[in-house]
Design a protein around this motif. Structure first.
Motif, PDB file in Angstrom:
ATOM      1  N   ALA A 134       1.286   8.836  -6.210  1.00 24.54           N
ATOM      2  CA  ALA A 134       1.456  10.313  -6.022  1.00 24.54           C
ATOM      3  C   ALA A 134       2.492  10.770  -6.805  1.00 24.54           C
ATOM      4  CB  ALA A 134       1.661  10.387  -4.332  1.00 24.54           C
ATOM      5  N   ASP A 135       3.427  10.058  -7.399  1.00 21.22           N
ATOM      6  CA  ASP A 135       4.642  10.582  -8.144  1.00 21.22           C
ATOM      7  C   ASP A 135       4.121  10.565  -9.506  1.00 21.22           C
ATOM      8  OD1 ASP A 135       6.099  10.967  -6.002  1.00 21.22           O
ATOM      9  OD2 ASP A 135       7.395   9.263  -6.039  1.00 21.22           O
ATOM     10  N   GLY A 136       2.903   9.736  -9.844  1.00 18.41           N
ATOM     11  CA  GLY A 136       2.522   9.533 -11.249  1.00 18.41           C
ATOM     12  C   GLY A 136       3.148   8.591 -12.240  1.00 18.41           C
TER      13      GLY A 136
ATOM     14  N   GLY B 134       0.876  -1.249  -0.044  1.00 22.43           N
ATOM     15  CA  GLY B 134       0.036   0.065   0.055  1.00 22.43           C
ATOM     16  C   GLY B 134       0.887   1.294   0.096  1.00 22.43           C
ATOM     17  N   ARG B 135       1.911   1.349   0.802  1.00 21.70           N
ATOM     18  CA  ARG B 135       2.704   2.446   0.778  1.00 21.70           C
ATOM     19  C   ARG B 135       3.476   2.632  -0.485  1.00 21.70           C
ATOM     20  NH1 ARG B 135       3.686   0.507   6.008  1.00 21.70           N
ATOM     21  NH2 ARG B 135       5.840  -0.645   5.373  1.00 21.70           N
ATOM     22  N   MET B 136       3.900   1.603  -1.017  1.00 19.79           N
ATOM     23  CA  MET B 136       4.570   1.576  -2.331  1.00 19.79           C
ATOM     24  C   MET B 136       3.848   2.021  -3.407  1.00 19.79           C
ATOM     25  SD  MET B 136       6.868  -1.346  -4.420  1.00 19.79           S
ATOM     26  CE  MET B 136       5.171  -2.250  -4.624  1.00 19.79           C
ATOM     27  N   LEU B 137       2.515   1.626  -3.386  1.00 17.50           N
ATOM     28  CA  LEU B 137       1.486   1.919  -4.548  1.00 17.50           C
ATOM     29  C   LEU B 137       1.082   3.267  -4.292  1.00 17.50           C
ATOM     30  CD1 LEU B 137      -0.079   1.118  -6.693  1.00 17.50           C
ATOM     31  CD2 LEU B 137      -2.188   0.436  -5.190  1.00 17.50           C
ATOM     32  N   GLY B 138       0.854   3.922  -3.025  1.00 16.14           N
ATOM     33  CA  GLY B 138       0.621   5.173  -2.780  1.00 16.14           C
ATOM     34  C   GLY B 138       1.519   6.176  -3.167  1.00 16.14           C
ATOM     35  N   LYS B 139       2.911   5.779  -2.905  1.00 19.50           N
ATOM     36  CA  LYS B 139       4.038   6.623  -3.346  1.00 19.50           C
ATOM     37  C   LYS B 139       4.162   6.523  -5.089  1.00 19.50           C
ATOM     38  CE  LYS B 139       7.891   8.913  -3.096  1.00 19.50           C
ATOM     39  NZ  LYS B 139       7.884  10.297  -2.407  1.00 19.50           N
ATOM     40  N   VAL B 140       4.174   5.498  -5.512  1.00 21.45           N
ATOM     41  CA  VAL B 140       3.845   5.610  -7.182  1.00 21.45           C
ATOM     42  C   VAL B 140       2.755   6.419  -7.696  1.00 21.45           C
ATOM     43  CG1 VAL B 140       3.685   4.023  -9.140  1.00 21.45           C
ATOM     44  CG2 VAL B 140       5.017   3.177  -7.165  1.00 21.45           C
TER      45      VAL B 140
ATOM     46  N   ALA C 195     -11.349   8.756 -17.785  1.00 18.02           N
ATOM     47  CA  ALA C 195     -10.997   7.552 -17.133  1.00 18.02           C
ATOM     48  C   ALA C 195      -9.758   7.336 -16.712  1.00 18.02           C
ATOM     49  CB  ALA C 195     -10.937   6.723 -18.657  1.00 18.02           C
ATOM     50  N   ARG C 196      -8.806   8.056 -17.064  1.00 20.10           N
ATOM     51  CA  ARG C 196      -7.352   8.200 -16.369  1.00 20.10           C
ATOM     52  C   ARG C 196      -7.444   8.803 -14.939  1.00 20.10           C
ATOM     53  NH1 ARG C 196      -2.486   8.240 -19.555  1.00 20.10           N
ATOM     54  NH2 ARG C 196      -2.830   7.924 -21.623  1.00 20.10           N
ATOM     55  N   GLY C 197      -8.353   9.891 -14.844  1.00 20.99           N
ATOM     56  CA  GLY C 197      -8.667  10.257 -13.405  1.00 20.99           C
ATOM     57  C   GLY C 197      -9.189   8.829 -12.600  1.00 20.99           C
ATOM     58  N   ALA C 198     -10.224   8.407 -13.334  1.00 23.55           N
ATOM     59  CA  ALA C 198     -10.971   7.340 -12.439  1.00 23.55           C
ATOM     60  C   ALA C 198      -9.744   6.480 -11.973  1.00 23.55           C
ATOM     61  CB  ALA C 198     -11.867   6.752 -13.145  1.00 23.55           C
ATOM     62  N   ILE C 199      -9.039   6.117 -12.953  1.00 23.67           N
ATOM     63  CA  ILE C 199      -7.801   5.123 -12.517  1.00 23.67           C
ATOM     64  C   ILE C 199      -6.924   5.678 -11.569  1.00 23.67           C
ATOM     65  CG2 ILE C 199      -5.723   3.889 -13.392  1.00 23.67           C
ATOM     66  CD1 ILE C 199      -7.321   3.710 -16.322  1.00 23.67           C
ATOM     67  N   ASP C 200      -6.525   6.636 -11.549  1.00 28.07           N
ATOM     68  CA  ASP C 200      -5.683   7.407 -10.451  1.00 28.07           C
ATOM     69  C   ASP C 200      -6.619   7.127  -9.152  1.00 28.07           C
ATOM     70  OD1 ASP C 200      -4.031   7.957 -12.613  1.00 28.07           O
ATOM     71  OD2 ASP C 200      -4.503  10.124 -12.512  1.00 28.07           O
ATOM     72  N   ASN C 201      -7.696   7.760  -9.037  1.00 31.21           N
ATOM     73  CA  ASN C 201      -8.532   7.472  -8.021  1.00 31.21           C
ATOM     74  C   ASN C 201      -8.783   6.176  -7.082  1.00 31.21           C
ATOM     75  OD1 ASN C 201      -9.012  10.278  -8.023  1.00 31.21           O
ATOM     76  ND2 ASN C 201     -10.704  10.015  -9.111  1.00 31.21           N
ATOM     77  N   PHE C 202      -8.707   5.369  -8.150  1.00 30.07           N
ATOM     78  CA  PHE C 202      -8.955   3.829  -7.835  1.00 30.07           C
ATOM     79  C   PHE C 202      -7.647   3.378  -7.075  1.00 30.07           C
ATOM     80  CE2 PHE C 202      -8.104  -0.377  -8.865  1.00 30.07           C
ATOM     81  CZ  PHE C 202      -8.905  -1.169  -8.130  1.00 30.07           C
ATOM     82  N   LEU C 203      -6.593   3.683  -7.624  1.00 31.07           N
ATOM     83  CA  LEU C 203      -5.318   3.238  -7.325  1.00 31.07           C
ATOM     84  C   LEU C 203      -4.786   3.950  -5.836  1.00 31.07           C
ATOM     85  CD1 LEU C 203      -3.037   2.932 -10.691  1.00 31.07           C
ATOM     86  CD2 LEU C 203      -4.214   1.126  -9.295  1.00 31.07           C
ATOM     87  N   ALA C 204      -5.150   5.280  -5.913  1.00 29.75           N
ATOM     88  CA  ALA C 204      -5.022   5.934  -4.817  1.00 29.75           C
ATOM     89  C   ALA C 204      -5.604   5.036  -3.277  1.00 29.75           C
ATOM     90  CB  ALA C 204      -5.351   7.485  -4.682  1.00 29.75           C
TER      91      ALA C 204
END
Length: 489
Positions: free
Chosen positions: A257-259, A249-255, A326-335
């Motif tokens: 956040a950094d795009g 989770g921490r790694m995914l959040g960092k990824v 759709a890209r925004g939705a992917i960003d929100n889902f991953l976050a």
């Protein structure tokens, strides 16, 4: 002549076996300066040789080994024993000379000789007393004089075990004390000497060669199946005990956040567009097959075409528009998923169950076990190749460490401290075992063997005590007689 080994006697060169055979603790030796094997069967002793025979009189290690465990009489010991016997002959001869002088001077004095006879008789008499007293003292160390049970005689045979315990305690208290060991190691400067040796030309190569040989030996001894089982069990246990959800989770959040995930989304969009372009007819056919059966075929085809165009437009927009919803939705889902991996117990539990299921699969276990074979082959090849990166780095590391160790006082103090701590731990922990080795070894020796061994090594010097006693006694007797004559006159 009697053999101490088997109890037989020689008469005219023949052996007469005494009843009882070889006595316990016999050293397998017989009287006489020059020896040859005893004719009695199974006896390792040696008998005197005829004078002038030309044969050597040395005793082999086997013939003079003794029966007591740990006591061995070597040819060097026999050489020392011959030296002891020579000194005994000299000391005894001096006693005999003093006795002869005393007898002659006493006879001369009684015959009316001059005053010199009294002085000479007094000196010879005192010399006899001193010689006999010191003979008794020296003999009492190793045996009972004349075989008489006189108290406090045969000290070494009777007090052997006590001497062993005392020696062990002495070594433990004075040689195996922590401060003694630390002080001695500090005075040696082992770290500095080690550094100078490692930095010397050829030393690093030698260390590397020996280390490589040791490494190959260890790898050759280890069984692959055992190591694979250990590695597999260790990796599985470690992975099972380590939570992966929160770190993921921490790694995914960092990824996110950094795009960093945008490149993956771009790749997926490009590959999806390419696949749709290449599979136009297939997409239309599959969509047409899902329409109701009562619709006309041309309508089914039109529906398929429409769906295909919408998919192409949607994928193309995602590919070409960085700000597509759709890209925004992917960003929100991953976050959100990254947050759930760290905070949501249900999500964490599901990930941990998936991890356990993955580790339990045979394919994963085989992959983990197979890594040892690859590592083993890699290390063996590197250890055997003198020009390999492994050996080159070891050489450079050893040489660099030696150069630093030779000139850096702080590093020397640290290494010396480690060595001193290790040595002190060993002596503090195993002092009793080390000292008990001394006492138990001495206790296991046969008393007579130990006495003869000690006498062979120190007996020659002890005979000088007898000689000195004779000389000093004679001088003392002469002085006492002179003083008595002077006072009486």
């Amino acid at each position: 002549m009697t053999c101490r080994g088997c109890g037989c006697c020689w008469t005219g060169g023949a052996a007469r076996i005494r009843r009882g055979g070889r006595r316990p603790g016999c050293a397998g030796s017989c009287w006489g300066e020059r020896r040859r094997p005893c004719p009695a069967r199974d006896c390792g002793a040696r008998r005197p040789l005829a004078r002038g025979s030309g044969q050597t009189g040395g005793v082999s290690d086997e013939a003079f080994s003794g029966t007591g465990p740990g006591v061995r009489f070597t040819a060097a010991d026999e050489q020392k024993r011959r030296g002891v016997r020579r000194m005994k002959t000299i000391a005894t001869g001096l006693l005999a000379f003093a006795t002869l002088v005393f007898a002659l001077s006493t006879w001369a004095k009684a015959a009316g000789a001059g005053p010199w006879a009294g002085y000479l008789a007094a000196a010879a008499e005192a010399g006899m007393v001193g010689a006999l007293a010191d003979w008794f003292a020296v003999t009492a160390l190793f045996r009972r004089p004349f075989g008489l049970p006189i108290p406090h005689t045969a000290i070494i045979p009777t007090k052997k075990d006590a001497f062993g315990r005392t020696l062990g305690e002495f070594v433990g208290e004075n040689f195996l004390a922590g401060h003694v060991v630390r002080g001695r190691l500090a005075a040696l400067g082992i770290a500095r000497r080690l550094g100078e040796w490692l930095a010397a030309p050829g030393s690093a190569e030698r260390v590397t060669k020996e280390a490589s040989a040791a490494l190959r030996g260890v790898l050759a001894v280890l069984r692959d199946e055992d190591v694979q089982a250990v590695v597999g069990e260790a990796v599985t246990r470690r992975a099972a005990a380590t939570s992966v959800a929160e770190p993921m989770g921490r790694m995914l959040g960092k990824v996110v956040a950094d795009g960093g995930h945008h490149g993956v989304v771009d790749l997926v969009a490009v590959r999806a567009h390419g696949w749709l372009t290449a599979n136009h007819e297939e997409v239309v056919r599959r969509v047409s097959q899902k329409t109701p059966g009562w619709t006309p075929k041309f309508i089914d085809h039109q529906v398929g075409e429409r769906v295909y165009k919408e998919l192409m437009r949607f994928v193309t927009d995602i590919r070409d528009d960085p700000n597509h919803p759709a890209r925004g939705a992917i960003d929100n889902f991953l976050a959100d998923f990254a947050t759930e991996l760290q905070t949501d117990p249900e999500t964490i539990a599901r990930v941990e169950r998936a991890k356990a299921d993955l580790l339990a699969r045979p394919e994963v276990q085989e992959l983990i076990a197979s890594t040892w074979a690859a590592v083993r082959t890699l290390v063996l090849n590197a250890a055997e190749d003198e020009d390999s990166e492994l050996r080159r780095r070891i050489r450079e590391g050893v040489r660099s460490f030696g150069a630093r160790l030779a000139i850096e006082p702080k590093l020397q103090a640290k290494v010396d401290g480690w060595l001193q701590d290790a040595a002190q731990y060993l002596v503090d922990t195993y002092r009793t075992e080390i000292t008990s080795l001394i006492s138990e070894t001495v206790a296991s020796w046969d008393a007579d063997d130990a006495s003869r061994k000690i006498e062979a090594n120190v007996g020659r010097d002890l005979q000088f005590i007898r000689i000195n006693g004779t000389v000093v006694g004679a001088m003392a007797g002469l002085l006492i007689h002179t003083a008595a004559v002077a006072l009486g006159g």
